[in-house]
Design a protein around this motif. Sequence first.
Motif, PDB file in Angstrom:
ATOM      1  N   THR A  11       3.828  49.088  25.128  1.00 44.20           N
ATOM      2  CA  THR A  11       2.804  48.026  25.085  1.00 44.20           C
ATOM      3  C   THR A  11       1.764  48.269  23.991  1.00 44.20           C
ATOM      4  O   THR A  11       0.882  47.441  23.782  1.00 44.20           O
ATOM      5  N   GLY A  12       1.839  49.396  23.300  1.00 46.95           N
ATOM      6  CA  GLY A  12       0.865  49.715  22.252  1.00 46.95           C
ATOM      7  C   GLY A  12       1.279  49.098  20.921  1.00 46.95           C
ATOM      8  O   GLY A  12       2.314  48.434  20.797  1.00 46.95           O
ATOM      9  N   ASP A  14       2.385  50.533  18.060  1.00 43.59           N
ATOM     10  CA  ASP A  14       3.651  51.026  17.502  1.00 43.59           C
ATOM     11  C   ASP A  14       4.829  50.661  18.386  1.00 43.59           C
ATOM     12  O   ASP A  14       5.918  50.323  17.892  1.00 43.59           O
ATOM     13  N   ARG A  34       2.555  50.764  32.309  1.00 48.12           N
ATOM     14  CA  ARG A  34       1.683  51.187  33.404  1.00 48.12           C
ATOM     15  C   ARG A  34       1.327  49.990  34.262  1.00 48.12           C
ATOM     16  O   ARG A  34       1.089  48.897  33.742  1.00 48.12           O
ATOM     17  N   ASP A  64       4.457  56.249  34.463  1.00 47.74           N
ATOM     18  CA  ASP A  64       3.279  56.836  33.809  1.00 47.74           C
ATOM     19  C   ASP A  64       3.656  58.256  33.388  1.00 47.74           C
ATOM     20  O   ASP A  64       4.392  58.941  34.114  1.00 47.74           O
ATOM     21  N   LEU A  65       3.143  58.677  32.251  1.00 47.23           N
ATOM     22  CA  LEU A  65       3.457  60.039  31.797  1.00 47.23           C
ATOM     23  C   LEU A  65       2.864  61.108  32.712  1.00 47.23           C
ATOM     24  O   LEU A  65       3.200  62.280  32.585  1.00 47.23           O
ATOM     25  N   LEU A  86       5.878  57.496  22.576  1.00 46.90           N
ATOM     26  CA  LEU A  86       4.695  56.968  21.880  1.00 46.90           C
ATOM     27  C   LEU A  86       3.478  56.880  22.801  1.00 46.90           C
ATOM     28  O   LEU A  86       2.368  56.611  22.344  1.00 46.90           O
ATOM     29  N   SER A  90      -4.794  57.604  22.927  1.00 45.13           N
ATOM     30  CA  SER A  90      -4.651  57.801  21.481  1.00 45.13           C
ATOM     31  C   SER A  90      -5.960  57.696  20.714  1.00 45.13           C
ATOM     32  O   SER A  90      -5.950  57.752  19.484  1.00 45.13           O
ATOM     33  N   TYR A 154      -8.139  65.294  21.520  1.00 44.64           N
ATOM     34  CA  TYR A 154      -6.907  64.558  21.206  1.00 44.64           C
ATOM     35  C   TYR A 154      -6.006  65.391  20.278  1.00 44.64           C
ATOM     36  O   TYR A 154      -4.817  65.575  20.547  1.00 44.64           O
ATOM     37  N   LYS A 158      -2.328  66.922  21.113  1.00 41.40           N
ATOM     38  CA  LYS A 158      -1.155  66.602  20.290  1.00 41.40           C
ATOM     39  C   LYS A 158      -0.536  67.882  19.701  1.00 41.40           C
ATOM     40  O   LYS A 158       0.648  67.931  19.410  1.00 41.40           O
ATOM     41  N   HIS A 184      -1.854  54.339  10.711  1.00 40.71           N
ATOM     42  CA  HIS A 184      -1.158  53.098  10.356  1.00 40.71           C
ATOM     43  C   HIS A 184      -1.685  51.977  11.233  1.00 40.71           C
ATOM     44  O   HIS A 184      -1.936  52.153  12.413  1.00 40.71           O
TER      45      HIS A 184
HETATM   46  P1  NAP Z   1      -1.853  52.658  21.247  1.00 36.36           P
HETATM   47  O1  NAP Z   1      -1.835  51.283  20.654  1.00 36.36           O
HETATM   48  O2  NAP Z   1      -3.121  53.221  21.758  1.00 36.36           O
HETATM   49  O3  NAP Z   1      -0.758  52.669  22.411  1.00 36.36           O
HETATM   50  C1  NAP Z   1      -0.689  53.722  23.349  1.00 36.36           C
HETATM   51  C2  NAP Z   1       0.366  53.389  24.369  1.00 36.36           C
HETATM   52  O4  NAP Z   1       0.432  54.460  25.339  1.00 36.36           O
HETATM   53  C3  NAP Z   1       0.088  52.109  25.190  1.00 36.36           C
HETATM   54  O5  NAP Z   1       1.305  51.463  25.440  1.00 36.36           O
HETATM   55  C4  NAP Z   1      -0.490  52.676  26.492  1.00 36.36           C
HETATM   56  O6  NAP Z   1      -0.325  51.812  27.597  1.00 36.36           O
HETATM   57  C5  NAP Z   1       0.384  53.900  26.649  1.00 36.36           C
HETATM   58  N1  NAP Z   1      -0.156  54.897  27.561  1.00 36.36           N
HETATM   59  C6  NAP Z   1      -1.380  55.479  27.561  1.00 36.36           C
HETATM   60  N2  NAP Z   1      -1.486  56.374  28.544  1.00 36.36           N
HETATM   61  C7  NAP Z   1      -0.301  56.374  29.218  1.00 36.36           C
HETATM   62  C8  NAP Z   1       0.200  57.072  30.330  1.00 36.36           C
HETATM   63  N3  NAP Z   1      -0.540  57.979  30.982  1.00 36.36           N
HETATM   64  N4  NAP Z   1       1.463  56.817  30.746  1.00 36.36           N
HETATM   65  C9  NAP Z   1       2.218  55.896  30.108  1.00 36.36           C
HETATM   66  N5  NAP Z   1       1.796  55.182  29.044  1.00 36.36           N
HETATM   67  C10 NAP Z   1       0.540  55.429  28.600  1.00 36.36           C
HETATM   68  O7  NAP Z   1      -1.280  53.711  20.198  1.00 36.36           O
HETATM   69  P2  NAP Z   1      -0.436  53.453  18.851  1.00 36.36           P
HETATM   70  O8  NAP Z   1      -1.376  53.255  17.730  1.00 36.36           O
HETATM   71  O9  NAP Z   1       0.634  52.471  19.116  1.00 36.36           O
HETATM   72  O10 NAP Z   1       0.197  54.912  18.631  1.00 36.36           O
HETATM   73  C11 NAP Z   1       1.432  55.275  19.249  1.00 36.36           C
HETATM   74  C12 NAP Z   1       1.521  56.780  19.329  1.00 36.36           C
HETATM   75  O11 NAP Z   1       1.450  57.347  18.038  1.00 36.36           O
HETATM   76  C13 NAP Z   1       0.408  57.450  20.136  1.00 36.36           C
HETATM   77  O12 NAP Z   1       0.962  58.579  20.773  1.00 36.36           O
HETATM   78  C14 NAP Z   1      -0.586  57.895  19.073  1.00 36.36           C
HETATM   79  O13 NAP Z   1      -1.335  58.985  19.536  1.00 36.36           O
HETATM   80  C15 NAP Z   1       0.361  58.267  17.948  1.00 36.36           C
HETATM   81  N6  NAP Z   1      -0.156  58.125  16.601  1.00 36.36           N
HETATM   82  C16 NAP Z   1      -0.711  56.953  16.198  1.00 36.36           C
HETATM   83  C17 NAP Z   1      -1.147  56.808  14.883  1.00 36.36           C
HETATM   84  C18 NAP Z   1      -1.747  55.522  14.394  1.00 36.36           C
HETATM   85  O14 NAP Z   1      -2.378  55.545  13.324  1.00 36.36           O
HETATM   86  N7  NAP Z   1      -1.548  54.405  15.080  1.00 36.36           N
HETATM   87  C19 NAP Z   1      -0.997  57.883  13.993  1.00 36.36           C
HETATM   88  C20 NAP Z   1      -0.398  59.060  14.434  1.00 36.36           C
HETATM   89  C21 NAP Z   1       0.039  59.174  15.745  1.00 36.36           C
HETATM   90  P3  NAP Z   1      -1.389  50.628  27.929  1.00 36.36           P
HETATM   91  O15 NAP Z   1      -1.040  49.495  27.007  1.00 36.36           O
HETATM   92  O16 NAP Z   1      -1.145  50.364  29.352  1.00 36.36           O
HETATM   93  O17 NAP Z   1      -2.754  51.193  27.629  1.00 36.36           O
END
Ligand code: NAP
Length: 349
Positions: A11-12, A14, A34, A64-65, A86, A90, A154, A158, A184
């Motif tokens: 749902t995020g 990425d 979730r 849920d993780l 993913l 975050s 964070y 990670k 990104h």
């Molecule tokens: P995001 O938009 O914040 O999405 C996070 C996702 O994780 C959402 O689907 C969220 O669900 C889910 N989530 C959070 N806690 C959870 C739990 N306890 N159990 C199950 N699901 C859970 O992040 P993103 O930008 O897409 O990034 C994806 C991943 O890449 C993350 O791990 C982030 O740390 C990593 N990352 C991101 C970037 C970037 O620039 N975007 C760069 C490097 C690494 P809900 O929708 O319900 O909240």
Amino acid sequence: MSKTAFITGITGQDGSYLAELLLDKGYEVHGLIRRASTFNTKRIDHLYEDPHEKGARLTLHYGDLSDGARLVTLLSEINPDEIYNLAAQSHVRVSFDEPVHTANTTGVGTIRLLEAVRQAGVMPRFYQASTSELFGATPPPQGEDTPMYPRSPYGAAKMYAYWITKNYREAYDMFAVNGILFNHESPRRGETFVTRKITRAVAAIKAGQQDKLYMGNIDAIRDWGYAPEYAEGMWRMLQADEPEDFVLATGVGYSVRDFLQFSFEAAGLEWEKYVEFDERYLRPTEVDALMGDPTKAHEKLGWQAKVLAPQLARIMVNADLKQQTMNGQHYVDVPADDIAATSTHAVER
Ligand code: NAP
Ligand code: G4F
């Protein structure tokens, strides 16, 4: 035979782009969502298929993780060829407010999923969403061999996830890889990350709904790329012959100040007239500069970022302006993110 993928964090930002990509490639996609008291599937609603329809290829599962038993059950049922982990808390600034929760999901969540793979007796390829935040205080350019020095709860969480993924690769011969991705962004970016905060504010200012934008450290430098391109890079890592870790980045750094300028310019505005400082957006420890070296991904995966920050800012501003003019109605490329454009959300970080 089509492949089956399991995506946590579907749902995020990425997760939504990756699900699109895999469905386009003919995959059967299973996503972990979730349970929430309100709908949290806005970014993937356009991909939803009625499970009663024959041939539906997207299935969502509650989980849920933090719940390892549920992960074992799901993996036993789904038996995926590929797992993309993913899911995470975050947000770096929020991780200072919720360090234990962040450790539990972003860090320990990864070992729960890796252990679930072993306990379910399945043999998927495994992608871990690692991050340039691992480099933290180490100056750029940062590549796969750069020493790591995380600067937030964070980043530290990670770090654990990064090493446990490597350890499971070495200990159990798993095809488990870290994608070390630099920032990104996209029109689907969460509203409290700096780029989207800026582009939403630009649209609101242009519409006369906001007159100030409060920011923290605008001297920070980031290497911002375009999220759909990074989803493609994740997939390529799992198609490689050998499991290896890769940096994905544009290789070009800009300051938050630069991004302000690109974004306000895209709407014909001067950022200096609207932006003010608010210390609440500072972090106890900051990551001053991130700029990646994507050479390995280019050479071994044929991956290269095409969109750089100036163009990215225009893409995001145009999407937010369009959402404003649609007056809250659904806009195809921005699946109905919260459109109440304001920089003064009570817990905005
Ligand atoms: P995001 O938009 O914040 O999405 C996070 C996702 O994780 C959402 O689907 C969220 O669900 C889910 N989530 C959070 N806690 C959870 C739990 N306890 N159990 C199950 N699901 C859970 O992040 P993103 O930008 O897409 O990034 C994806 C991943 O890449 C993350 O791990 C982030 O740390 C990593 N990352 C991101 C970037 C970037 O620039 N975007 C760069 C490097 C690494 P809900 O929708 O319900 O909240
Ligand atoms: O957009 P940000 O919140 O992203 P940050 O901290 O770089 O983290 C993002 O990228 C990481 C990859 O490097 C991911 F792992 C992580 O999950 C996330 O996606 O902040 C970017 C910069 C920071 O230096 C911050 O201090 O912008 C600065 N900033 C200045 N004013 C602000 C603000 N950040 C936010 N969120 N809000 C502000 O008002």
